[in-house]
Structure formats: structure tokens, C-alpha cells
Scaffold this motif. Structure first.
Motif, mmCIF file in Angstrom:
data_model
loop_
_atom_site.group_PDB
_atom_site.id
_atom_site.type_symbol
_atom_site.label_atom_id
_atom_site.label_comp_id
_atom_site.label_asym_id
_atom_site.label_seq_id
_atom_site.Cartn_x
_atom_site.Cartn_y
_atom_site.Cartn_z
ATOM 1 N N GLN A 42 1.286 11.155 -9.638
ATOM 2 C CA GLN A 42 -0.090 10.839 -9.292
ATOM 3 C C GLN A 42 -0.751 10.015 -10.378
ATOM 4 O O GLN A 42 -1.490 9.071 -10.106
ATOM 5 N N SER A 43 -0.470 10.353 -11.645
ATOM 6 C CA SER A 43 -1.032 9.610 -12.760
ATOM 7 C C SER A 43 -0.524 8.182 -12.776
ATOM 8 O O SER A 43 -1.275 7.248 -13.057
ATOM 9 N N LYS A 44 0.742 8.003 -12.470
ATOM 10 C CA LYS A 44 1.320 6.653 -12.445
ATOM 11 C C LYS A 44 0.718 5.818 -11.327
ATOM 12 O O LYS A 44 0.495 4.615 -11.475
ATOM 13 N N LEU A 45 0.431 6.468 -10.184
ATOM 14 C CA LEU A 45 -0.120 5.754 -9.042
ATOM 15 C C LEU A 45 -1.521 5.229 -9.335
ATOM 16 O O LEU A 45 -1.885 4.135 -8.909
ATOM 17 N N THR A 46 -2.301 6.002 -10.066
ATOM 18 C CA THR A 46 -3.689 5.616 -10.352
ATOM 19 C C THR A 46 -3.849 4.947 -11.710
ATOM 20 O O THR A 46 -4.969 4.644 -12.114
ATOM 21 N N GLN A 47 -2.750 4.712 -12.399
ATOM 22 C CA GLN A 47 -2.826 4.117 -13.731
ATOM 23 C C GLN A 47 -3.416 2.709 -13.677
ATOM 24 O O GLN A 47 -2.997 1.876 -12.893
ATOM 25 N N ALA A 104 -6.997 -0.807 1.540
ATOM 26 C CA ALA A 104 -7.148 -0.705 0.087
ATOM 27 C C ALA A 104 -5.950 -0.017 -0.539
ATOM 28 O O ALA A 104 -5.463 -0.433 -1.602
ATOM 29 N N THR A 105 -5.448 1.026 0.121
ATOM 30 C CA THR A 105 -4.268 1.744 -0.378
ATOM 31 C C THR A 105 -3.037 0.851 -0.372
ATOM 32 O O THR A 105 -2.261 0.819 -1.338
ATOM 33 N N LEU A 106 -2.860 0.098 0.720
ATOM 34 C CA LEU A 106 -1.714 -0.818 0.807
ATOM 35 C C LEU A 106 -1.793 -1.887 -0.279
ATOM 36 O O LEU A 106 -0.781 -2.232 -0.898
ATOM 37 N N ILE A 107 -2.989 -2.415 -0.506
ATOM 38 C CA ILE A 107 -3.179 -3.429 -1.551
ATOM 39 C C ILE A 107 -2.828 -2.851 -2.917
ATOM 40 O O ILE A 107 -2.167 -3.493 -3.736
ATOM 41 N N TRP A 108 -3.259 -1.609 -3.160
ATOM 42 C CA TRP A 108 -3.001 -0.978 -4.453
ATOM 43 C C TRP A 108 -1.504 -0.756 -4.688
ATOM 44 O O TRP A 108 -1.031 -0.800 -5.824
ATOM 45 N N LEU A 109 -0.752 -0.545 -3.607
ATOM 46 C CA LEU A 109 0.684 -0.295 -3.734
ATOM 47 C C LEU A 109 1.492 -1.587 -3.843
ATOM 48 O O LEU A 109 2.682 -1.555 -4.141
ATOM 49 N N MET A 110 0.837 -2.733 -3.616
ATOM 50 C CA MET A 110 1.536 -4.021 -3.679
ATOM 51 C C MET A 110 1.734 -4.484 -5.118
ATOM 52 O O MET A 110 1.005 -4.077 -6.030
ATOM 53 N N ASP A 111 2.705 -5.370 -5.285
ATOM 54 C CA ASP A 111 2.864 -6.075 -6.555
ATOM 55 C C ASP A 111 1.795 -7.168 -6.609
ATOM 56 O O ASP A 111 1.622 -7.929 -5.650
ATOM 57 N N SER A 112 1.075 -7.260 -7.713
ATOM 58 C CA SER A 112 -0.011 -8.233 -7.813
ATOM 59 C C SER A 112 0.477 -9.679 -7.688
ATOM 60 O O SER A 112 -0.304 -10.575 -7.344
ATOM 61 N N LYS A 113 1.756 -9.918 -7.948
ATOM 62 C CA LYS A 113 2.294 -11.270 -7.811
ATOM 63 C C LYS A 113 2.294 -11.738 -6.357
ATOM 64 O O LYS A 113 2.349 -12.945 -6.092
ATOM 65 N N PHE A 114 2.225 -10.785 -5.432
ATOM 66 C CA PHE A 114 2.191 -11.138 -4.018
ATOM 67 C C PHE A 114 1.003 -12.044 -3.707
ATOM 68 O O PHE A 114 1.106 -12.974 -2.904
ATOM 69 N N MET A 121 -11.216 -5.429 0.736
ATOM 70 C CA MET A 121 -10.020 -6.144 0.294
ATOM 71 C C MET A 121 -10.316 -7.002 -0.930
ATOM 72 O O MET A 121 -9.511 -7.067 -1.863
ATOM 73 N N LEU A 122 -11.476 -7.682 -0.934
ATOM 74 C CA LEU A 122 -11.861 -8.484 -2.100
ATOM 75 C C LEU A 122 -11.862 -7.645 -3.369
ATOM 76 O O LEU A 122 -11.289 -8.033 -4.398
ATOM 77 N N ILE A 123 -12.481 -6.476 -3.300
ATOM 78 C CA ILE A 123 -12.631 -5.629 -4.484
ATOM 79 C C ILE A 123 -11.303 -5.015 -4.902
ATOM 80 O O ILE A 123 -10.961 -4.997 -6.095
ATOM 81 N N PHE A 124 -10.520 -4.532 -3.951
ATOM 82 C CA PHE A 124 -9.285 -3.834 -4.333
ATOM 83 C C PHE A 124 -8.175 -4.794 -4.755
ATOM 84 O O PHE A 124 -7.302 -4.413 -5.540
ATOM 85 N N ILE A 125 -8.181 -6.026 -4.271
ATOM 86 C CA ILE A 125 -7.251 -7.018 -4.824
ATOM 87 C C ILE A 125 -7.617 -7.294 -6.278
ATOM 88 O O ILE A 125 -6.737 -7.394 -7.145
ATOM 89 N N MET A 126 -8.912 -7.394 -6.552
ATOM 90 C CA MET A 126 -9.356 -7.582 -7.935
ATOM 91 C C MET A 126 -8.920 -6.410 -8.808
ATOM 92 O O MET A 126 -8.442 -6.599 -9.938
ATOM 93 N N LEU A 127 -9.047 -5.190 -8.301
ATOM 94 C CA LEU A 127 -8.641 -4.010 -9.064
ATOM 95 C C LEU A 127 -7.131 -3.992 -9.297
ATOM 96 O O LEU A 127 -6.660 -3.580 -10.362
ATOM 97 N N ARG A 128 -6.383 -4.450 -8.293
ATOM 98 C CA ARG A 128 -4.925 -4.523 -8.458
ATOM 99 C C ARG A 128 -4.541 -5.540 -9.531
ATOM 100 O O ARG A 128 -3.671 -5.289 -10.369
ATOM 101 N N LEU A 129 -5.184 -6.695 -9.511
ATOM 102 C CA LEU A 129 -4.931 -7.709 -10.532
ATOM 103 C C LEU A 129 -5.344 -7.212 -11.914
ATOM 104 O O LEU A 129 -4.655 -7.461 -12.910
ATOM 105 N N ASP A 130 -6.462 -6.501 -11.967
ATOM 106 C CA ASP A 130 -6.943 -5.978 -13.243
ATOM 107 C C ASP A 130 -5.985 -4.932 -13.809
ATOM 108 O O ASP A 130 -5.759 -4.876 -15.022
#
Length: 429
Positions: A5-10, A67-77, A412-421
Motif C-alpha cells: 500500500q505504501s509503494k502504491l501511494t508513494q 484517476a486510479t488507472l492513470i496512477w497505475l500507469m507509467d508516466s512515460k505513456f 484526468m488533468l490533475i491526476f496525470i499531473m500527480l503521476r508525472l510529479d
């Protein structure tokens, strides 16, 4: 389990997530208040499935899945597919021109069975990705004219198609990308020119006698020539520049603006602008703005209390779940509640700017600034619209107004930004 869980939200930026959910929850309560009427059973209404807040709750569920799917993606996508998604967005906008459905005067909707959405909303996201991709390219030298023109075309192409769909409000939001370009090196002179053009337009609309404006410009040009006479002796081009600016300003207010307002803009668009300027006497044209300001003003300092707003309960304000949702907040919670509400948006914008500035990659930085600028434009125009400082152009409050397309896009705008961050330790250029 805890480690997984910690790794998922890291790496997730929790303050941004918290502000996002605060706005979404406020939106659900506001939409409920906008639809609740005297005599309604509150608990029965909560369970009703034919209400906007019930549909918004469903869209929130869909948005959180995305948002969950975006978070699980590789940001390079997102860097790899940015141009492809942009092309897909343009294709959707063109498809709307061919088979789009008209909703309240705007032919910007696509119907797929019982599902209806606005491609212009989603294309904002795709445009932000494409612009970030282009500006972060090693081949892009943004100090030169050609890359600047290409970047401008990336932003304005969907804008132009959206205008053809009679969706002026969303089209204006695409101009927010020029603020992003300014952050990346666009000359400040262009912003000065843009603001000067706005002042000229307002001057032409507010001053009926154009001869007065002509005299003012002539006097200003004469004074400039007089005080710059030494510089003009050394550089004759300075004189031609002053005369050119004088000629342009005079022609702009006496010919260009009147032509645009009589031959280009539609009657309802002219009426909306005149309402903003206080020049419209038609009660029907001013109704929305007047009722909106009455609702907000009636809230006073502390508000009337949740579900107790009379303007809301008696259906005086139109489109209160969407364009005029801020009226509900202003009437129920007053000036103090409204300021707290606006403060949440300010906190979100400042947080996004902080996120943008700490990025290691140009792509992530440009994208984050794009998110901030899109949200800022939406909030500024919507709030100005509800208090009579901007024309009523139908633009929603991010995460608060009713609308599935809008909620999904901003999520989607916000969670892609969070994934990149979260992956900012990786250099993506």
C-alpha cells in the motif's frame, strides 16, 4: 500489505488530492442545494436517480476509476502518446461538426447511446499534453519565431473548431495556453499587445462617439512625438512607428470593432457583451445576470444557511447546477463562505504552481502550468460571469459545476499531473 500500500501511494501529493476532493464534495452539496425545493423529502431526494447530483455522483465514480488507472500507469505513456491523443481530439472535434447534437444553442455534444459528452472538454487535456510534448522536444528552440507559431497553432486549432460548434466559452479557455508559453519564454510584448487590444475594444464599446477616441489618440501621438523629438532626430523610424500605432488604434476602434460587432458576432453574443457593459436594456437579456447577482448579494455576510436560499428554492436563477452554481454557495454561505470557497481554488492553484516549479523535466513543468492556467481561466471567467463582470458564455466551475465531461476532464488533468510529479526523479526529456 502495508508495504504494498505504501509503494502504491508513494510520491502522491496529498495536499492536491485533498483540495481536489474538497471541491468535488462542495460541488455535490451545491448541486443538491440547487435542486432541492420546499416540501421535498431530503432523504428521498438523496436516493433519487433522476437528479443531477445523483448523476454527478456516478460521474465522480467513473472519474475516480480513471484517476486510479492513470496512477497505475507509467508516466512515460503520456509523453509517448501525447501527439496521438491530440490528433484523436481534433478528429473528435471535427466529428462533432458533422454529427454533433445541439444542446441549448451549442452543437458541441456527441451522443453515444444514452451517453453524452463534450469532446471540447477532453481536447483541452490532449492539447495540454501535445503542447508539453512540443515545448519539451530537444529540437524546439522557443526563442525563434517558427516554434512559437507552431505552439500557437497547437493551441488555436482546437479553439477554432470549438468556435464553429458555437461553444465560445470553452473556446476561450484554449487561450490560457499562451500563459504557459509566456512562462517558457514567449516575449512579454505580446501580452502587452493583447491587453492593449482588450483596452481598445472596451474603449470602442463604451465610447459611443468615435471622434472623441480619434482626438484622444491624436493628442497622445502628438505628445509622444513632442517628448521623443530628440530620439526621432537620431532615428527617423521612431516617428514612423508612432504614426503606425496611431493609425492602427484609430482604425481599430472606428472600423474593426464596429464591423466585428455588426457583421461577425451573432446577436445573442453582442447582447451578452452589452449586458456586461451595462448597455443592454432588454429585461430578457439581463435576466440571468441580474438574478445571479441578487442571489449572491442576498446571502449577505454569513449566508441564509444550507438549503435556505430563496432565490434558489424558487427557481429564479437559471442553469444553477451548471454555469451559475456559485450563486448557490454565495446565497447559502454568504460572503465569508464564498471567500473560503475561492480560497480553496487559490490554494489549489498555488499548489499546482509549486508542483510545476519542482519538476525536473520540461514536459512535466509545461503540463503542470497548463493545468494551472486551464483551472484559472475557468474559475476567473465563471466567477466574473456570475457577478456581471463578464458575458454569460457558459463555462463551468472546475470540479463543482454539474457535468460529467467537465468532471472527468479535470480529474484526468490533475491526476496525470500527480503521476508525472511522483516520477519527477526521472528525467523524461
Amino acid at each position: 500489505m502495508n508495504r504494498a500500500q505504501s509503494k502504491l501511494t508513494q510520491g502522491i501529493d496529498w495536499p492536491t488530492v485533498g483540495l481536489y476532493f474538497a471541491l468535488v464534495i462542495i460541488g455535490l452539496f451545491a448541486i443538491f442545494a440547487a435542486e432541492h425545493r420546499d416540501g421535498d423529502n431530503v432523504w428521498h431526494n438523496i436516493l433519487a436517480q433522476n437528479k443531477n447530483y445523483a448523476r454527478q455522483t456516478m460521474w465522480l465514480g467513473v472519474s475516480l476509476v480513471l484517476a486510479t488507472l492513470i496512477w497505475l500507469m507509467d508516466s512515460k505513456f503520456f509523453t509517448a502518446t501525447a501527439n496521438l491523443l491530440y490528433a484523436f481530439g481534433i478528429l473528435l472535434l471535427l466529428l462533432v461538426l458533422a454529427i454533433g447534437h445541439d444542446v441549448k444553442g451549442s452543437s458541441s455534444w456527441l451522443n453515444i447511446g444514452s451517453f453524452r459528452f463534450q469532446p471540447a472538454e477532453l481536447t483541452k487535456l490532449f492539447t495540454n499534453l501535445a503542447l508539453a510534448k512540443y515545448l519539451s522536444s530537444l529540437e524546439t528552440d522557443f526563442t525563434k519565431l517558427r516554434p512559437r507559431l507552431i505552439a500557437g497553432a497547437i493551441a488555436l486549432a482546437p479553439c477554432a473548431i470549438t468556435i464553429l460548434q458555437n461553444e465560445t466559452g470553452l473556446a476561450l479557455v484554449y487561450f490560457s495556453f499562451f500563459l504557459v508559453m509566456y512562462r517558457e519564454g514567449l516575449p512579454s510584448a505580446l501580452l502587452v499587445i493583447a491587453f492593449s487590444a482588450i483596452v481598445l475594444v472596451l474603449s470602442a464599446l463604451l465610447v459611443e462617439n468615435k471622434l472623441i477616441l480619434f482626438i484622444i489618440f491624436t493628442v497622445l501621438a502628438g505628445l509622444t512625438i513632442y517628448f521623443s523629438r530628440r530620439e526621432i532626430r537620431r532615428r527617423k523610424s521612431r516617428l514612423f512607428m508612432i504614426i503606425g500605432i496611431w493609425a492602427f488604434c484609430s482604425a481599430f476602434v472606428t472600423i474593426v470593432v464596429p464591423f466585428a460587432f455588426t457583421k461577425v458576432l451573432k446577436d445573442y453574443q453582442v447582447k451578452r457583451i452589452n449586458v456586461m457593459l451595462g448597455k443592454e436594456n432588454d429585461p430578457k437579456a439581463t435576466y440571468n445576470t441580474r438574478q445571479s447577482m441578487i442571489a449572491i448579494g442576498s446571502g449577505g455576510l454569513f449566508g441564509k444557511g444550507y438549503l435556505k436560499g430563496t432565490q434558489t428554492r424558487f427557481d429564479f436563477v437559471p442553469e444553477q447546477s451548471t454555469d451559475f452554481i456559485f450563486c448557490t454557495i454565495g446565497e447559502d454561505f454568504g460572503f465569508l463562505g464564498s471567500m473560503i470557497f475561492v480560497g480553496i481554488y487559490v490554494a489549489l492553484l498555488l499548489r499546482i504552481i509549486l508542483i510545476a516549479e519542482r519538476q525536473r523535466s520540461t514536459f512535466s513543468r509545461v503540463y503542470a502550468y497548463g493545468v494551472a492556467c486551464i483551472i484559472f481561466f475557468h474559475v476567473a471567467i465563471n466567477l466574473a460571469m456570475t457577478i456581471g463582470l463578464a458575458p454569460v458564455i457558459g463555462i463551468p466551475l472546475p470540479m463543482v459545476s454539474y457535468g460529467g465531461s467537465s468532471l472527468m476532464t479535470f480529474t484526468m488533468l490533475i491526476f496525470i499531473m500527480l503521476r508525472l510529479d511522483a516520477d519527477r526523479q526521472m528525467v523524461l526529456r
